[in-house]
Design a protein around this motif. Structure first.
Motif, PDB file in Angstrom:
ATOM      1  N   GLY A  17     -24.312  44.424 -15.429  1.00 48.89           N
ATOM      2  CA  GLY A  17     -24.092  44.629 -14.125  1.00 48.89           C
ATOM      3  C   GLY A  17     -25.399  43.794 -13.468  1.00 48.89           C
ATOM      4  O   GLY A  17     -25.112  42.964 -12.604  1.00 48.89           O
ATOM      5  N   VAL A  18     -26.420  43.714 -14.030  1.00 51.28           N
ATOM      6  CA  VAL A  18     -27.550  43.056 -13.404  1.00 51.28           C
ATOM      7  C   VAL A  18     -27.429  41.571 -13.799  1.00 51.28           C
ATOM      8  O   VAL A  18     -27.521  40.680 -13.082  1.00 51.28           O
ATOM      9  N   GLU A  19     -26.881  41.234 -14.765  1.00 50.22           N
ATOM     10  CA  GLU A  19     -26.430  39.568 -14.998  1.00 50.22           C
ATOM     11  C   GLU A  19     -25.238  39.205 -14.126  1.00 50.22           C
ATOM     12  O   GLU A  19     -25.281  38.190 -13.665  1.00 50.22           O
ATOM     13  N   ALA A  20     -24.337  40.020 -14.149  1.00 48.54           N
ATOM     14  CA  ALA A  20     -23.224  39.962 -13.051  1.00 48.54           C
ATOM     15  C   ALA A  20     -23.673  39.511 -11.434  1.00 48.54           C
ATOM     16  O   ALA A  20     -23.515  38.550 -10.955  1.00 48.54           O
ATOM     17  N   ILE A  21     -24.728  40.246 -10.963  1.00 50.41           N
ATOM     18  CA  ILE A  21     -25.385  40.291  -9.902  1.00 50.41           C
ATOM     19  C   ILE A  21     -26.279  38.724 -10.071  1.00 50.41           C
ATOM     20  O   ILE A  21     -25.965  37.904  -8.896  1.00 50.41           O
ATOM     21  N   ALA A  22     -26.897  38.559 -10.832  1.00 51.72           N
ATOM     22  CA  ALA A  22     -27.581  37.327 -10.954  1.00 51.72           C
ATOM     23  C   ALA A  22     -26.709  36.219 -10.966  1.00 51.72           C
ATOM     24  O   ALA A  22     -26.891  35.063 -10.466  1.00 51.72           O
ATOM     25  N   HIS A  26     -26.748  33.346  -7.949  1.00 49.52           N
ATOM     26  CA  HIS A  26     -26.856  31.940  -8.528  1.00 49.52           C
ATOM     27  C   HIS A  26     -25.709  30.948  -7.627  1.00 49.52           C
ATOM     28  O   HIS A  26     -26.173  29.951  -7.249  1.00 49.52           O
ATOM     29  N   ALA A  27     -24.570  31.643  -7.645  1.00 51.81           N
ATOM     30  CA  ALA A  27     -23.524  30.655  -6.934  1.00 51.81           C
ATOM     31  C   ALA A  27     -23.954  30.634  -5.559  1.00 51.81           C
ATOM     32  O   ALA A  27     -23.569  29.536  -4.840  1.00 51.81           O
TER      33      ALA A  27
END
Length: 113
Positions: A17-22, A26-27
């Motif tokens: 989930g943290v990676e998806a938020i990052a 980033h987008a």
């Protein structure tokens, strides 16, 4: 604000989930993507309409839309021979609204140099 208990945002997330938020944040770090999202915040648009709206090359708009679609921020719906793009859902609009509000808040709080 979020979908946590009682409408509160989650305070902890699994690493995925943290990676998806990052990836999502980033987008939003690319001005051209933000321009496209803000335009789509107003109404669905085709690639050609977005090219006219933001003054980018067609290939660049298509590439940025592909990235945004992959991240789940926009969706495309076929309308005859064209695809009309729109924000994925109201959550994306809320994310943009909060980012705009934050920038306006910082700008108002920071004296001009």
């Amino acid at each position: 604000m979020g979908h946590g208990r009682d409408g509160a945002a989650a305070t902890t997330l699994a690493p995925a989930g943290v990676e998806a938020i990052a990836r999502t944040m980033h987008a939003l770090s690319t001005p051209s993507r933000v321009q496209l999202l803000l335009r789509l915040r107003v109404e669905p648009r085709t690639v050609g309409e977005l090219v006219e709206d933001v003054g980018m090359e067609q290939s660049a708009v298509s590439h940025q839309l592909r990235v945004l679609r992959h991240l789940g921020l926009v969706v495309g719906e076929r309308a005859g021979r064209q695809i009309r793009y729109r924000l994925h859902d109201d959550h994306v609009a809320q994310l943009l609204d909060e980012a705009v509000f934050h920038v306006e808040h910082l700008t108002a709080a920071t004296p001009s140099e």
